[in-house]
Each structure stands twice: as structure tokens, then as C-alpha cells.
Design a protein around this motif. Structure first.
Motif, short mmCIF file in Angstrom:
data_model
loop_
_atom_site.label_atom_id
_atom_site.label_comp_id
_atom_site.label_asym_id
_atom_site.label_seq_id
_atom_site.Cartn_x
_atom_site.Cartn_y
_atom_site.Cartn_z
N LYS A 122 0.77 -1.35 0.00
CA LYS A 122 -0.20 0.13 0.03
C LYS A 122 0.78 1.23 -0.03
O LYS A 122 1.91 1.34 0.77
CB LYS A 122 -1.08 0.21 1.26
N ILE A 123 0.49 2.31 -0.97
CA ILE A 123 1.38 3.54 -1.19
C ILE A 123 0.40 4.74 -1.05
O ILE A 123 -0.78 4.68 -1.47
CB ILE A 123 1.76 3.69 -2.34
N LYS A 124 0.76 5.69 -0.12
CA LYS A 124 -0.05 6.76 0.03
C LYS A 124 0.56 7.86 -1.06
O LYS A 124 1.78 8.13 -0.90
CB LYS A 124 0.10 7.20 1.66
N ILE A 125 -0.58 8.40 -1.59
CA ILE A 125 -0.05 9.25 -2.52
C ILE A 125 -0.89 10.71 -2.33
O ILE A 125 -1.58 10.58 -1.47
CB ILE A 125 -0.17 8.74 -4.08
N GLN A 126 -0.51 11.58 -3.24
CA GLN A 126 -1.26 12.91 -2.76
C GLN A 126 -2.80 12.87 -2.76
O GLN A 126 -3.24 13.42 -1.97
CB GLN A 126 -0.73 13.95 -3.81
N ASP A 127 -3.44 12.23 -3.90
CA ASP A 127 -4.75 12.13 -3.92
C ASP A 127 -5.33 10.73 -3.50
O ASP A 127 -6.58 10.70 -4.00
CB ASP A 127 -5.22 12.51 -5.38
N GLY A 128 -4.57 10.13 -2.65
CA GLY A 128 -5.24 8.80 -2.33
C GLY A 128 -4.38 7.79 -2.00
O GLY A 128 -3.37 7.96 -1.59
N ILE A 129 -4.86 6.62 -2.42
CA ILE A 129 -4.06 5.28 -1.91
C ILE A 129 -3.80 4.62 -3.26
O ILE A 129 -4.91 4.40 -4.05
CB ILE A 129 -4.95 4.45 -1.05
N VAL A 130 -2.59 3.88 -3.51
CA VAL A 130 -2.36 2.84 -4.61
C VAL A 130 -2.27 1.64 -3.62
O VAL A 130 -1.32 1.23 -2.89
CB VAL A 130 -1.04 3.02 -5.15
N LEU A 131 -2.96 0.49 -4.06
CA LEU A 131 -2.88 -0.96 -3.62
C LEU A 131 -2.19 -1.62 -4.77
O LEU A 131 -2.66 -1.51 -6.00
CB LEU A 131 -4.00 -1.62 -3.31
N ALA A 132 -1.00 -2.22 -4.52
CA ALA A 132 -0.31 -3.14 -5.51
C ALA A 132 0.20 -4.30 -4.97
O ALA A 132 0.40 -4.47 -3.97
CB ALA A 132 1.02 -2.31 -5.93
N LYS A 133 0.08 -5.47 -6.18
CA LYS A 133 0.45 -6.83 -5.51
C LYS A 133 1.88 -6.74 -5.22
O LYS A 133 2.60 -7.66 -4.54
CB LYS A 133 0.15 -7.56 -6.76
N SER A 134 2.69 -6.00 -6.07
CA SER A 134 4.19 -5.72 -5.87
C SER A 134 4.40 -4.23 -6.11
O SER A 134 3.94 -3.64 -6.90
CB SER A 134 5.06 -6.61 -6.74
N ILE A 135 5.69 -3.98 -5.23
CA ILE A 135 6.26 -2.69 -5.39
C ILE A 135 7.43 -2.63 -5.65
O ILE A 135 8.16 -3.41 -5.02
CB ILE A 135 5.61 -1.89 -4.04
N ILE A 136 7.84 -1.72 -6.41
CA ILE A 136 9.32 -1.55 -6.94
C ILE A 136 10.01 -0.24 -6.47
O ILE A 136 9.22 0.72 -6.89
CB ILE A 136 9.51 -1.71 -8.31
N ILE A 137 10.84 -0.37 -5.83
CA ILE A 137 11.53 1.30 -5.10
C ILE A 137 12.79 1.46 -5.83
O ILE A 137 13.59 0.77 -5.81
CB ILE A 137 11.75 0.86 -3.53
N ALA A 138 12.72 2.74 -6.55
CA ALA A 138 13.51 3.10 -7.65
C ALA A 138 13.77 4.69 -7.39
O ALA A 138 13.81 5.20 -8.46
CB ALA A 138 13.30 2.53 -8.92
N THR A 139 13.97 4.86 -6.22
CA THR A 139 13.88 6.41 -5.81
C THR A 139 15.25 7.06 -5.94
O THR A 139 15.28 8.14 -5.82
CB THR A 139 13.59 6.81 -4.56
N GLY A 140 16.44 6.38 -6.39
CA GLY A 140 17.77 7.05 -6.76
C GLY A 140 18.29 7.39 -5.44
O GLY A 140 18.20 7.15 -4.38
N SER A 141 19.31 8.66 -5.60
CA SER A 141 19.96 9.06 -4.58
C SER A 141 20.02 10.55 -4.88
O SER A 141 19.66 11.23 -5.60
CB SER A 141 21.43 8.37 -4.77
N TYR A 142 20.71 11.16 -3.83
CA TYR A 142 21.04 12.64 -3.87
C TYR A 142 22.31 12.95 -3.26
O TYR A 142 23.14 12.24 -2.63
CB TYR A 142 20.00 13.33 -3.15
N ASP A 143 22.89 13.94 -3.76
CA ASP A 143 24.21 14.50 -3.40
C ASP A 143 24.46 14.79 -1.88
O ASP A 143 23.28 15.74 -1.26
CB ASP A 143 24.66 15.67 -4.15
#
Length: 409
Positions: A122-143
Motif C-alpha cells: 500500500k502506497i499513500k499518494i497525494q490524492d489517495g492510495i495505491v494498492l499493488a500486488k508488488s512494489i518496486i522502489i527505484a527512488t535513486g540518490s542525492y548529493d
């Protein structure tokens, strides 16, 4: 609003885009979530704009070799860093435009929003909820640089801000002699900027072979001031910054190249029962990209495994395949890491530090008298290649060599 999908991808960088393109082979029930800005780290602030910058510096540097070839007039050439930066931004916009257009073409399959994990499905987004059977985290990196340096902004630059400058000062300190520090430090030096580089360790550019590192340091010290085994501190002095590292060095700007950290803090992972390693990174299988036995997968720079473009693309594909199919273990490609200095620094296959010196034989080439290198007047560098003493198997190599990227491949 409730959105139900088979797989949700958090992050629209190289790994996320690769994962999306793999996932839609198996299902249309896919969404990709990213808060922006769009365009991938590589194309927007990383390898691509930096290569434009490096190309300009190296083209200007070639004037130093004209006279011996019978070409006159080199002393009349000038470079404008301000104009170079304008050129970099134009090329950057060109590189990112295709990616941005592709993402915008996805319609409802792309969600521009922050994302917070409430559970492994389950993912909380700005306008609601995303329910997913699988989730891939690919958020990268920062300096990253120390929080206390924030008060010196905007005099402290990073790879995410340097190309947005209208100009660069004539006296710059660089903290970190890894890939980014060496590449941009050498480029700036070749454009006429006085560079003082400080590195907390003794090995530069990801090298671990002491002989290759020795040659590399000698080459760079001919172009700019390189201080090894120096942990730098910053203090403000009038309008300048003082770099304190067994002495005080006054500079107008500092370029921080101290590495990148994964974008994990805002995801809410600490509230989810998943395994973590000793560095706080979700523990995952490098052949499946799966986090523990969950329905979560992690790909790209965010997992700190091998933070390179081609590896991120591979990991995205692996994660998406396994998120939608019976998980398979994938064999990873032979490691290859290139630093686009001149000469190139390269580590390919197993690095020297990973090998038992008693079980290998080493072949060595010195480029100072190598024919083609001497013709182009770039005859600097060394190649050390490692083979198994037992059976002659090729294990890996480290080098600083002219056009070493091609030797590596």
C-alpha cells in the motif's frame, strides 16, 4: 481515490523507467510514481551533462599539443566557462526532453506525487492510495555533504547545482577525489580554474591497485593541487571559504563530491517490518532485487549496490520481471566502472582489492612509450591485468589509460 494495480514503481529514473518498460510486457496494470523533476539523474545532473562539460575542457586542452605538430596560433584561443555552461544546459535539456515526453505520454499510468509506503502493498499518494500486488522502489540518490555546510550555500556546489551556475569562480576547492570530483575537477582545471582537491583517503577514482593509483595521482598532480588523506572542514572567512585540512586554504567556491545517499528517508520504510543491512538499506537479493521474502523490490542507486547507469537499467528489468512472474535469479554482468578523466580510470571485472595476491599473476603495460598513445601525445598511464595463477583465467583489471574505456570493453 483508490488505485489497484499489479505493480507500482516508485521513481521515474533509469531503474524505474527500465522497470516500467519490462512490466508492461506482462500487464497493463502498472503505475509509476514520481514527484519530479523528471529526466533521470544521468541525463539531468549526472553523466550526460558532465560529459558535455568535460568534452569542452578536453577540446580546449588540445591546444597545448598543437605547436609540436606544426600548428600555430594556439595562444589566441580562449574559453568562456559561462558559455560552456550555457551549452551544457542546452544539451541537458535535449537529453532530458525525450524522457520527459515519454513519461508524459503514459497518461494515468504516471502519477506525479510524493509516495509513502504504508505496507508492502500500500502506497499513500497525494490524492489517495495505491494498492499493488508488488512494489518496486527505484527512488535513486542525492548529493550529500555535512549539514553544517548548509550555511555556506550557495558557495557550496554539487553535481546537482554546478551546471545551473552562470559562471564558476577562478579559485575552487573540491572535496572528494572519487569519480565526480576527479572528472569535474580536471575539467575545471583545464578551463583555467585554480583547483585544490582534498580527499580523505589515499586511493582515488575507485582504484585499489597501489601501482595504478600511484601513477594516477602523479598524473593529476601535474594538473591541479591534490591533497590525499585530508579530512576537510569548512569555515567562512570574509567572502571566502577556508578549507581546513592540516592548513587553511582560501577558495571562492567549494564543489562537494563526497558521494550520494539513497532517497529512502521519506518512504516510511522504518515503519514497515522488512530486513535492513548495517547501513540502514533494505536487505535484498542482488540476483532477484527482492527485499527479504516480501512483495517489495529495490533497484538502482537507491540500493547502493553498484550505482551505475547500466546496472540501474538491469536492476529495473530484473525487479519488474520478478515482481510479475515466478522469481528467477539473474546472473549479473561483468562489473565495469569508468571514470571519464583524461586518461580514463577503469576498473573492470574483479578489482585488485578483491583478489588474493598469492593466487594471481599480473600483467602490466606502461603507456609512456606506447606507439599510438605517443602519436596522440597522450602517452600517460598504466594497465594492470589480473589472471588466476592456477589456470590462467582472466579475472579483472585496473588502469589509468588513454581511451581506457575501449580497452575495458
Amino acid at each position: 481515490m483508490l488505485i489497484k494495480v499489479d505493480v507500482a514503481i516508485i521513481g521515474a529514473g533509469t531503474a524505474g523507467l527500465s522497470a516500467f518498460k519490462e512490466a508492461i510486457k506482462y500487464t497493463k496494470r502498472v503505475v509509476m510514481i514520481d514527484r519530479g523533476p523528471l529526466g533521470t539523474t544521468c541525463a539531468r545532473v549526472g553523466c550526460m551533462p558532465s560529459k558535455v562539460f568535460i568534452q569542452a575542457a578536453n577540446s580546449f586542452n588540445e591546444r597545448l599539443f598543437f605547436k609540436t605538430q606544426g600548428i600555430s596560433g594556439a595562444n589566441k584561443l580562449h574559453i568562456s566557462i559561462q558559455n560552456v555552461l550555457e551549452h551544457v544546459r542546452k544539451m541537458r535539456d535535449y537529453f532530458t526532453s525525450g524522457t520527459v515526453k515519454y513519461i508524459e505520454s503514459l497518461g494515468e499510468q504516471f502519477i506525479c506525487s510524493e509516495a509513502e509506503l504504508l505496507s508492502p502493498n500500500k502506497i499513500k499518494i497525494q490524492d489517495g492510495i495505491v494498492l499493488a500486488k508488488s512494489i518496486i522502489i527505484a527512488t535513486g540518490s542525492y548529493d550529500w555533504y555535512p549539514e553544517e555546510w548548509q550555511s555556506f550555500s550557495p558557495q557550496v556546489l554539487t553535481s546537482e547545482t554546478i551546471f545551473e551556475q552562470q559562471n564558476i569562480s577562478k579559485n575552487v576547492g573540491i572535496i572528494g577525489a572519487g569519480s565526480i570530483g576527479l572528472e569535474l575537477g580536471q575539467a575545471l582545471a583545464r578551463m583555467g580554474v585554480t583547483i585544490s582537491m582534498f580527499h580523505s583517503g589515499s586511493f582515488v577514482g575507485g582504484l585499489s591497485d597501489p601501482e595504478v593509483n600511484k601513477v594516477a595521482c602523479e598524473i593529476f598532480k601535474d594538473e591541479f593541487s591534490l591533497h590525499l588523506n585530508k579530512k576537510a572542514q569548512l569555515i567562512q572567512h570574509n567572502k571566502q571559504l577556508l578549507i581546513k585540512a592540516n592548513g587553511a586554504f582560501a577558495v571562492d567556491q567549494v564543489f562537494s563530491a563526497m558521494g550520494r545517499k539513497p532517497n529512502l528517508d521519506q518512504l516510511g520504510l522504518k515503519d514497515i517490518d522488512i530486513p535492513h543491512d548495517q547501513h540502514g538499506i533494505p536487505a535484498f537479493d542482488k540476483t532477484t532485487m527482492r527485499i527479504g521474502k516480501t512483495s517489495l523490490f529495490i533497484a538502482g542507486d537507491v540500493n547502493k549496490h553498484i550505482p551505475l547507469l547500466h546496472e540501474a537499467a538491469d536492476e529495473g528489468r530484473i525487479a519488474a520481471y520478478n515482481a510479475l512472474n515466478t522469481p528467477q535469479c539473474f546472473q549479473r554482468r561483468t562489473p565495469i566502472r569508468i571514470v571519464f578523466t583524461d586518461p580514463n580510470i577503469v576498473v573492470v571485472g574483479q578489482a585488485f582489492k578483491a583478489l588474493d595476491i598469492n593466487n594471481i599473476v599480473i600483467g602490466e603495460v606502461d603507456f609512456s612509450h606506447q606507439g599510438r598513445a605517443k602519436i596522440t601525445q597522450h602517452n600517460q598511464g598504466i594497465l594492470r591485468i589480473y589472471g588466476a595463477k592456477e589456470n590462467g583465467e582472466l579475472l579483472g583489471a585496473e588502469m589509468i589509460a588513454p581511451q581506457g574505456e575501449h580497452l575495458a570493453h
